[in-house]
Design a protein around this motif. Structure first.
Motif, PDB file in Angstrom:
ATOM      1  N   LYS A   1      40.928  51.525  42.529  1.00  0.00           N
ATOM      2  CA  LYS A   1      41.300  52.096  41.219  1.00  0.00           C
ATOM      3  C   LYS A   1      42.813  52.191  41.031  1.00  0.00           C
ATOM      4  O   LYS A   1      43.299  53.037  40.283  1.00  0.00           O
ATOM      5  N   LYS A   2      43.560  51.317  41.703  1.00  0.00           N
ATOM      6  CA  LYS A   2      45.018  51.304  41.582  1.00  0.00           C
ATOM      7  C   LYS A   2      45.546  49.958  41.089  1.00  0.00           C
ATOM      8  O   LYS A   2      46.744  49.747  41.021  1.00  0.00           O
ATOM      9  N   GLY A   3      44.627  49.036  40.781  1.00  0.00           N
ATOM     10  CA  GLY A   3      45.026  47.734  40.251  1.00  0.00           C
ATOM     11  C   GLY A   3      45.398  46.696  41.288  1.00  0.00           C
ATOM     12  O   GLY A   3      45.829  45.597  40.928  1.00  0.00           O
ATOM     13  N   HIS A   4      45.224  47.008  42.575  1.00  0.00           N
ATOM     14  CA  HIS A   4      45.620  46.052  43.614  1.00  0.00           C
ATOM     15  C   HIS A   4      44.836  44.748  43.530  1.00  0.00           C
ATOM     16  O   HIS A   4      45.420  43.662  43.611  1.00  0.00           O
ATOM     17  N   ALA A   5      43.508  44.827  43.384  1.00  0.00           N
ATOM     18  CA  ALA A   5      42.693  43.612  43.341  1.00  0.00           C
ATOM     19  C   ALA A   5      43.046  42.761  42.119  1.00  0.00           C
ATOM     20  O   ALA A   5      43.136  41.534  42.220  1.00  0.00           O
ATOM     21  N   SER A   6      43.258  43.397  40.983  1.00  0.00           N
ATOM     22  CA  SER A   6      43.611  42.646  39.769  1.00  0.00           C
ATOM     23  C   SER A   6      44.923  41.890  39.943  1.00  0.00           C
ATOM     24  O   SER A   6      45.014  40.697  39.622  1.00  0.00           O
ATOM     25  N   ARG A   7      45.944  42.565  40.458  1.00  0.00           N
ATOM     26  CA  ARG A   7      47.242  41.911  40.659  1.00  0.00           C
ATOM     27  C   ARG A   7      47.141  40.800  41.701  1.00  0.00           C
ATOM     28  O   ARG A   7      47.737  39.730  41.544  1.00  0.00           O
ATOM     29  N   MET A   8      46.379  41.046  42.763  1.00  0.00           N
ATOM     30  CA  MET A   8      46.203  40.052  43.811  1.00  0.00           C
ATOM     31  C   MET A   8      45.515  38.807  43.264  1.00  0.00           C
ATOM     32  O   MET A   8      45.956  37.679  43.511  1.00  0.00           O
ATOM     33  N   LEU A   9      44.423  38.993  42.509  1.00  0.00           N
ATOM     34  CA  LEU A   9      43.697  37.849  41.946  1.00  0.00           C
ATOM     35  C   LEU A   9      44.574  37.057  40.986  1.00  0.00           C
ATOM     36  O   LEU A   9      44.599  35.820  41.030  1.00  0.00           O
ATOM     37  N   GLU A  10      45.316  37.732  40.127  1.00  0.00           N
ATOM     38  CA  GLU A  10      46.212  37.041  39.195  1.00  0.00           C
ATOM     39  C   GLU A  10      47.248  36.216  39.947  1.00  0.00           C
ATOM     40  O   GLU A  10      47.486  35.048  39.611  1.00  0.00           O
ATOM     41  N   ALA A  11      47.863  36.814  40.970  1.00  0.00           N
ATOM     42  CA  ALA A  11      48.892  36.103  41.736  1.00  0.00           C
ATOM     43  C   ALA A  11      48.294  34.930  42.509  1.00  0.00           C
ATOM     44  O   ALA A  11      48.871  33.837  42.542  1.00  0.00           O
ATOM     45  N   GLY A  12      47.147  35.125  43.133  1.00  0.00           N
ATOM     46  CA  GLY A  12      46.507  34.054  43.894  1.00  0.00           C
ATOM     47  C   GLY A  12      46.079  32.904  43.017  1.00  0.00           C
ATOM     48  O   GLY A  12      46.255  31.724  43.366  1.00  0.00           O
ATOM     49  N   MET A  13      45.516  33.214  41.858  1.00  0.00           N
ATOM     50  CA  MET A  13      45.095  32.166  40.935  1.00  0.00           C
ATOM     51  C   MET A  13      46.292  31.387  40.399  1.00  0.00           C
ATOM     52  O   MET A  13      46.252  30.152  40.314  1.00  0.00           O
ATOM     53  N   ARG A  14      47.370  32.079  40.066  1.00  0.00           N
ATOM     54  CA  ARG A  14      48.588  31.391  39.595  1.00  0.00           C
ATOM     55  C   ARG A  14      49.136  30.467  40.688  1.00  0.00           C
ATOM     56  O   ARG A  14      49.568  29.342  40.405  1.00  0.00           O
ATOM     57  N   LEU A  15      49.123  30.952  41.937  1.00  0.00           N
ATOM     58  CA  LEU A  15      49.628  30.138  43.043  1.00  0.00           C
ATOM     59  C   LEU A  15      48.812  28.862  43.191  1.00  0.00           C
ATOM     60  O   LEU A  15      49.369  27.753  43.264  1.00  0.00           O
ATOM     61  N   ILE A  16      47.502  28.981  43.230  1.00  0.00           N
ATOM     62  CA  ILE A  16      46.647  27.800  43.383  1.00  0.00           C
ATOM     63  C   ILE A  16      46.819  26.850  42.203  1.00  0.00           C
ATOM     64  O   ILE A  16      46.938  25.634  42.381  1.00  0.00           O
ATOM     65  N   GLU A  17      46.845  27.380  40.997  1.00  0.00           N
ATOM     66  CA  GLU A  17      47.015  26.518  39.823  1.00  0.00           C
ATOM     67  C   GLU A  17      48.351  25.785  39.850  1.00  0.00           C
ATOM     68  O   GLU A  17      48.445  24.642  39.408  1.00  0.00           O
ATOM     69  N   SER A  18      49.385  26.407  40.399  1.00  0.00           N
ATOM     70  CA  SER A  18      50.689  25.739  40.489  1.00  0.00           C
ATOM     71  C   SER A  18      50.682  24.650  41.560  1.00  0.00           C
ATOM     72  O   SER A  18      51.456  23.696  41.486  1.00  0.00           O
ATOM     73  N   GLN A  19      49.799  24.773  42.546  1.00  0.00           N
ATOM     74  CA  GLN A  19      49.724  23.796  43.632  1.00  0.00           C
ATOM     75  C   GLN A  19      48.704  22.690  43.369  1.00  0.00           C
ATOM     76  O   GLN A  19      48.748  21.656  44.018  1.00  0.00           O
ATOM     77  N   ASP A  20      47.787  22.911  42.456  1.00  0.00           N
ATOM     78  CA  ASP A  20      46.708  21.953  42.202  1.00  0.00           C
ATOM     79  C   ASP A  20      46.639  21.600  40.721  1.00  0.00           C
ATOM     80  O   ASP A  20      45.975  22.277  39.942  1.00  0.00           O
ATOM     81  N   PRO A  21      47.314  20.525  40.312  1.00  0.00           N
ATOM     82  CA  PRO A  21      47.312  20.148  38.898  1.00  0.00           C
ATOM     83  C   PRO A  21      45.945  19.687  38.392  1.00  0.00           C
ATOM     84  O   PRO A  21      45.743  19.574  37.189  1.00  0.00           O
ATOM     85  N   LEU A  22      44.993  19.444  39.295  1.00  0.00           N
ATOM     86  CA  LEU A  22      43.659  19.004  38.893  1.00  0.00           C
ATOM     87  C   LEU A  22      42.680  20.169  38.747  1.00  0.00           C
ATOM     88  O   LEU A  22      41.500  19.963  38.503  1.00  0.00           O
ATOM     89  N   CYS A  23      43.167  21.401  38.877  1.00  0.00           N
ATOM     90  CA  CYS A  23      42.303  22.582  38.766  1.00  0.00           C
ATOM     91  C   CYS A  23      41.800  22.734  37.334  1.00  0.00           C
ATOM     92  O   CYS A  23      42.572  22.853  36.394  1.00  0.00           O
ATOM     93  N   LEU A  24      40.475  22.729  37.205  1.00  0.00           N
ATOM     94  CA  LEU A  24      39.858  22.901  35.881  1.00  0.00           C
ATOM     95  C   LEU A  24      39.559  24.348  35.549  1.00  0.00           C
ATOM     96  O   LEU A  24      39.456  24.713  34.392  1.00  0.00           O
ATOM     97  N   GLY A  25      39.354  25.177  36.569  1.00  0.00           N
ATOM     98  CA  GLY A  25      39.020  26.563  36.287  1.00  0.00           C
ATOM     99  C   GLY A  25      38.451  27.284  37.488  1.00  0.00           C
ATOM    100  O   GLY A  25      38.488  26.797  38.606  1.00  0.00           O
ATOM    101  N   TRP A  26      37.884  28.450  37.178  1.00  0.00           N
ATOM    102  CA  TRP A  26      37.432  29.392  38.196  1.00  0.00           C
ATOM    103  C   TRP A  26      36.026  29.876  37.888  1.00  0.00           C
ATOM    104  O   TRP A  26      35.619  29.932  36.737  1.00  0.00           O
ATOM    105  N   HIS A  27      35.317  30.297  38.942  1.00  0.00           N
ATOM    106  CA  HIS A  27      34.031  30.961  38.745  1.00  0.00           C
ATOM    107  C   HIS A  27      33.784  31.923  39.905  1.00  0.00           C
ATOM    108  O   HIS A  27      34.386  31.801  40.981  1.00  0.00           O
ATOM    109  N   LEU A  28      32.940  32.874  39.663  1.00  0.00           N
ATOM    110  CA  LEU A  28      32.579  33.832  40.709  1.00  0.00           C
ATOM    111  C   LEU A  28      31.623  33.140  41.659  1.00  0.00           C
ATOM    112  O   LEU A  28      30.550  32.686  41.266  1.00  0.00           O
ATOM    113  N   TYR A  29      32.022  33.037  42.927  1.00  0.00           N
ATOM    114  CA  TYR A  29      31.245  32.322  43.921  1.00  0.00           C
ATOM    115  C   TYR A  29      30.252  33.237  44.609  1.00  0.00           C
ATOM    116  O   TYR A  29      29.147  32.844  44.929  1.00  0.00           O
ATOM    117  N   SER A  30      30.672  34.451  44.898  1.00  0.00           N
ATOM    118  CA  SER A  30      29.752  35.404  45.545  1.00  0.00           C
ATOM    119  C   SER A  30      30.153  36.821  45.213  1.00  0.00           C
ATOM    120  O   SER A  30      31.225  37.084  44.740  1.00  0.00           O
TER     121      SER A  30
END
Length: 75
Positions: A46-75
């Motif tokens: 309840k402090k926003g850590h997971a939200s900030r982490m997910l945003e940063a991780g997704m931005r990092l991967i998208e910057s490294q993978d120009p072929l990334c089409l999107g995201w989905h909940l895997y589990s």
């Protein structure tokens, strides 16, 4: 490697939240990433850590993978 683990830590190295990603390929050899195992210890919830982490991780991967089409909940 199709799996990556991410950790969101504070200045002392304590883990505040973590998650995994799984890279999957479409028939056209584009990539889609699955988000899995998002974990935040009870004392850090309840402090926003997971939200900030997910945003940063997704931005990092998208910057490294120009072929990334999107995201989905895997589990």
């Amino acid at each position: 490697n199709h799996m990556r683990c991410f950790k969101w830590v504070n200045e002392t190295g304590e883990v505040l939240s973590s998650f995994e990603t799984y890279r999957m390929f479409t028939p056209a050899q584009k990539t889609i990433y699955g988000i899995a195992s998002v974990v935040t210890p009870p004392e850090h919830r309840k402090k926003g850590h997971a939200s900030r982490m997910l945003e940063a991780g997704m931005r990092l991967i998208e910057s490294q993978d120009p072929l990334c089409l999107g995201w989905h909940l895997y589990s």
